[in-house]
Design an enzyme around this catalytic site. Structure first.
Site, mmCIF file in Angstrom:
data_model
loop_
_atom_site.group_PDB
_atom_site.id
_atom_site.type_symbol
_atom_site.label_atom_id
_atom_site.label_comp_id
_atom_site.label_asym_id
_atom_site.label_seq_id
_atom_site.Cartn_x
_atom_site.Cartn_y
_atom_site.Cartn_z
ATOM 1 N N ARG A 1 12.284 45.361 6.076
ATOM 2 C CA ARG A 1 12.999 44.190 5.378
ATOM 3 C C ARG A 1 13.081 44.245 3.955
ATOM 4 O O ARG A 1 13.823 44.100 3.130
ATOM 5 C CB ARG A 1 12.576 42.856 5.687
ATOM 6 N N CYS A 5 6.344 32.851 1.244
ATOM 7 C CA CYS A 5 6.761 34.107 0.731
ATOM 8 C C CYS A 5 6.493 34.067 -0.663
ATOM 9 O O CYS A 5 6.397 33.109 -1.499
ATOM 10 C CB CYS A 5 8.342 33.858 0.380
#
Length: 525
Positions: A436, A340
């Site tokens: 998302r 991430c």
């Protein structure tokens, strides 16, 4: 004789470490901490390892025997991962980078895998062929299929056909192909079957199955109509996986599924609920949005018996908004996963140990469990997450290299690897996971995708059947060394200032790992 206790002056000096409040709340440096920054002080061990209890709550209403959740990522959790996570005491969350029908099908595969009473088995009629039997076996893995007059559940039971009936077939003398042989020519007829009557308890049905030594036990009503089925393999699974996570009434494995916050996700949620999903996870990188609040309220209004996990959040204010909307659990973590890049790209997020502590302390007042999502690299990190307030941990990279994760193994420089990518990577976004991160639907903004993750590979970790027991035992050892006999005991010590921590310097972190060797081999188990 009672054990001696330290005097207050020594205790206050920091000789025993520091309380969580001193570390996270009253520190002057305004610093957020990761798991690696923290180290737990050892506690008094007054119990054997076998008594360490790591069962915990995923949500208000769902309890797990192991605090492990597989992340809803397309290189981590599909039906195979979810099945084995549940068998081993945890739970898997099916990712949403699938069509609605495909995701619902993944949920159904998990729900049908291990049942007490199978209430919707696939059936055939006597006039179906061997080709139909082979097709069902290839697609669903079933080897025993009930035969009813209608070919459907609720029809009059005519017999059962199993792998033994079709496994050694030779071509018939009348010139027909093997695949064209009719089921009624091969099936075990009704009069030779052991059956149970409707209303039989699961325990009674199990005894009949054991006594008959058959693979399947049909359950029929007074009209000889099929109402359920019980499989011997399910009895064996109960024996081989005593910690499995299953529904208390129908004995089906527990499974979750991810959805987004788009209008189309309401249709997705409906399909998942119909498929039997136990918990819905709203999958957003930043959970404190009007879109998520509206989705939570919609889900709880329409399906109040299905638990909802909201997130992701890292502050008490974010958490409070989702709790107010009606969530049953919270997912904590922003920008800390190994793949991430949210903190780097968006400059928003929080170090994970601090995020878990602060959100858990707030959520505890409302009885809402917290899932520590991301940043887990070892069993020590799991123990630290539990000891700063988390109920369980969600893992991606830790599980991505296992046999049960989607994808094929490949070799690079002699190392066996599997693909692993963030749901914020461009590759995953192209499959649909941009929901998302992006709520804008207008064309100019929608056309520009900003990656918040990367694609990579992780090393082979073998099967979950060995890996999860290793993680479980490692966490038990950590809890025992900290003097905590259960997760609840750890929380009591945490909030009563009995659990002590210290912050490690970079040199201390280096010292706490393998060091000073020319070379070494690190084997997990």
């Amino acid at each position: 004789e009672p054990l001696w206790e330290l005097d207050e002056e020594t205790l206050a000096s920091g000789a025993e470490g520091f309380t969580a409040s001193q570390i996270f709340v009253r520190h002057p440096g305004c610093v957020a901490y990761t798991y690696d920054d923290l180290i737990l002080m050892p506690g008094h061990i007054h119990f054997p390892l076998s008594e360490v209890e790591i069962s915990t709550n995923l949500t208000r209403n769902i309890k797990l025997n192991a605090p492990f959740v597989s992340s809803p990522m397309d290189t981590v959790t599909e039906s195979n991962m979810a099945i084995h996570m549940a068998l081993l005491g945890g739970i898997g969350i099916i990712h949403s980078n699938l069509s609605i029908a495909e995701q619902a099908s993944q949920v159904r595969k998990v729900k049908k895998y291990k049942n007490g009473f199978i209430t919707d088995p696939l059936c055939l009629s006597p006039n179906h062929t061997v080709q139909d039997v082979i097709q069902i076996k290839e697609e669903f893995g079933y080897s025993g299929i009930p035969i009813t007059d209608t070919g459907k559940m609720g029809g009059r039971l005519m017999g059962i056909i199993s792998n033994r009936d079709v496994g050694f077939l030779t071509a018939p003398t009348d010139g027909r192909a093997v695949a064209g042989i009719l089921v009624k020519e091969l099936m075990t007829p009704r009069e030779k079957l052991s059956v149970a009557k409707e209303g039989v308890s699961l325990a009674e049905a199990n005894e009949i199955l054991k006594a008959s030594k058959k693979g399947k036990l049909p359950v029929i009503n007074d009209r000889d109509e099929l109402v359920a089925l019980i499989a011997r393999t399910d009895l064996q699974k109960n024996r081989d996986f005593p910690l499995s996570s299953y529904h208390k009434t129908n004995k089906q494995l527990l499974v979750g599924a991810a959805i987004g916050t788009r209008p189309s996700d309401k249709t997705r949620a409906e399909a998942l609920v119909e498929a039997g999903v136990d918990v819905l996870v709203i999958d957003s990188s930043q959970g404190d949005s009007v879109y998520q609040l509206e989705m939570i309220q919609f889900l709880k209004r329409n399906w109040p018996n299905v638990d909802v996990i909201g997130g992701n959040v890292v502050t008490p204010t974010q958490a409070l908004h989702l709790i107010q909307a009606g969530v049953d659990g919270l997912r904590v973590g922003m920008g800390i996963g190994s793949i991430c890049t949210t903190q780097e790209v968006c400059a928003v997020g929080r170090a994970q140990a601090s995020a878990v502590f602060h959100v858990s302390k707030c959520a505890r007042k409302y009885g809402i469990p917290v899932i520590a999502d991301g940043g887990i690299k070892s069993t020590g990190h799991v123990t630290k997450a539990l000891c700063v307030g988390a109920s369980c941990v969600m893992m991606g990279s830790m599980l991505a290299g296992t046999d049960e994760a989607p994808g094929e193994y490949f070799y690079n420089d002699g190392v066996r690897l599997k693909r692993y990518r963030g749901m914020g990577s461009l590759e995953a976004m192209e499959q649909g996971s941009e929901k998302r991160y992006v709520w804008e639907s207008s064309a100019p903004q929608k056309a520009i995708k900003v990656a918040q993750g990367v694609s990579g590979a992780v090393q082979d970790k073998g099967t979950l059947r060995r890996y999860i027991p290793y993680l479980t035992q490692g966490v038990r050892h950590g809890m025992q060394d900290a003097g905590c006999v259960s997760v609840e005991d750890a929380w009591q010590k945490l909030y009563n200032d009995k659990l002590r921590f210290e912050i490690r310097s970079p040199a201390a972190q280096k010292e706490g790992g393998v060091h000073g060797l020319h070379s070494y081999e690190k084997r997990l188990y």
